[in-house]
Design an enzyme around this catalytic site. Structure first.
Site, short mmCIF file in Angstrom:
data_model
loop_
_atom_site.label_atom_id
_atom_site.label_comp_id
_atom_site.label_asym_id
_atom_site.label_seq_id
_atom_site.Cartn_x
_atom_site.Cartn_y
_atom_site.Cartn_z
N ASP A 133 0.88 -1.17 0.00
CA ASP A 133 0.00 0.00 0.00
C ASP A 133 0.92 1.22 0.00
OD1 ASP A 133 0.91 0.36 2.60
OD2 ASP A 133 -1.07 0.43 3.52
N HIS A 134 0.33 2.40 0.20
CA HIS A 134 1.12 3.64 0.19
C HIS A 134 2.16 3.66 1.31
CE1 HIS A 134 -2.42 4.03 2.68
NE2 HIS A 134 -1.80 4.96 3.40
N CYS A 172 3.32 -2.87 4.02
CA CYS A 172 2.42 -1.75 4.37
C CYS A 172 3.19 -0.91 5.40
CB CYS A 172 1.06 -2.24 4.87
SG CYS A 172 1.05 -3.08 6.46
N GLY A 173 2.52 -0.06 6.13
CA GLY A 173 3.23 0.79 7.08
C GLY A 173 3.93 -0.01 8.15
N THR A 174 3.21 -0.97 8.72
CA THR A 174 3.77 -1.79 9.80
C THR A 174 4.11 -3.21 9.35
OG1 THR A 174 1.53 -2.51 10.35
CG2 THR A 174 2.39 -0.60 11.56
N GLY A 175 3.50 -3.66 8.27
CA GLY A 175 3.60 -5.06 7.85
C GLY A 175 2.50 -5.90 8.48
N GLY A 183 -1.04 -5.12 9.12
CA GLY A 183 -2.36 -5.15 8.46
C GLY A 183 -2.35 -6.01 7.21
N HIS A 192 10.74 -23.25 9.60
CA HIS A 192 9.74 -23.97 10.39
C HIS A 192 8.29 -23.77 9.93
CE1 HIS A 192 12.50 -24.37 14.20
NE2 HIS A 192 13.03 -24.93 13.10
N ARG A 234 9.07 -32.69 11.29
CA ARG A 234 8.00 -32.38 12.26
C ARG A 234 7.32 -31.06 11.95
NH1 ARG A 234 12.79 -30.94 14.40
NH2 ARG A 234 12.93 -29.11 15.76
N HIS A 235 8.04 -30.17 11.26
CA HIS A 235 7.45 -28.87 10.92
C HIS A 235 6.39 -29.01 9.83
CE1 HIS A 235 10.30 -27.14 13.58
NE2 HIS A 235 11.30 -27.73 12.92
C1 RB5 Z 1 -1.83 3.01 6.34
O1 RB5 Z 1 -1.76 4.28 6.89
C2 RB5 Z 1 -1.46 1.97 7.39
O2 RB5 Z 1 -2.51 1.79 8.25
C3 RB5 Z 1 -1.08 0.68 6.71
O3 RB5 Z 1 -0.02 0.90 5.85
C4 RB5 Z 1 -0.64 -0.45 7.61
O4 RB5 Z 1 0.35 -0.04 8.49
C5 RB5 Z 1 -1.68 -1.23 8.25
O5 RB5 Z 1 -1.43 -2.19 8.99
#
Ligand code: RB5
Length: 147
Positions: A8-9, A65-68, A70, A98, A132-133
């Site tokens: 995403d952005h 994404c911003g955090t990975g 979502g 694993h 096992r994995h």
């Molecule tokens: C977008 O602003 C942000 O919410 C998205 O990139 C992501 O971090 C969601 O988990």
């Protein structure tokens, strides 16, 4: 291996760094977008990349994404997807060994352009250990079938 990429952005810039790295190494990829830094909804890209991997068109992918987080939650809703959100070498290595993770999810606002190249290389180069994995991954898929 041809990698399926998406962001995403919030992950757009980091994905461009990943693309530069892959091109330098001659690793093929297909970019499912986004193609500009304009705001888009990450579940749309997660679904597209997830389905392309689940249907066997691609073996592995990378989503940003911003955090990975979502984008990994969304990708994991596609049957057959094991998306792992990792921002350190140890987690990337073991999610391949694993969990046989087929998508690596990264946070564009969490990891830098230097470390991401190493994480991507590790994700591509590390093979599933099986044994096992494999039983445990099978149990994950049983949960998926139960719905
Ligand atoms: C977008 O602003 C942000 O919410 C998205 O990139 C992501 O971090 C969601 O988990």
């Amino acid at each position: 291996m041809v990698l399926a990429l998406g962001s995403d952005h919030g992950g757009f810039e980091l994905k461009q760094e990943i693309i530069k790295h892959l091109e330098k190494k001659g690793i093929e990829y297909k970019d499912f977008g986004c193609y500009t830094p304009e705001s888009i909804d990450y579940p749309i890209v997660a679904k597209e990349v997830g389905k392309a991997i689940a249907n066997g068109e691609y073996e592995r992918g990378i989503l940003v994404c911003g955090t990975g987080v979502g984008i990994s939650i969304a990708a994991n809703k596609v049957k057959g997807i094991r998306a792992a959100c990792c921002d350190d070498h140890f987690s990337v290595k073991y999610t391949r060994l694993h969990n046989d993770a087929n998508i690596l999810c990264l946070g564009g606002r969490v990891v830098g352009p230097g470390v991401v190249c190493e994480l991507v290389d590790l994700f591509i180069e590390t093979e599933f250990e099986g044994g096992r994995h494999a039983r445990r991954v099978g149990l994950i898929h049983e949960i998926e079938q139960e719905g």
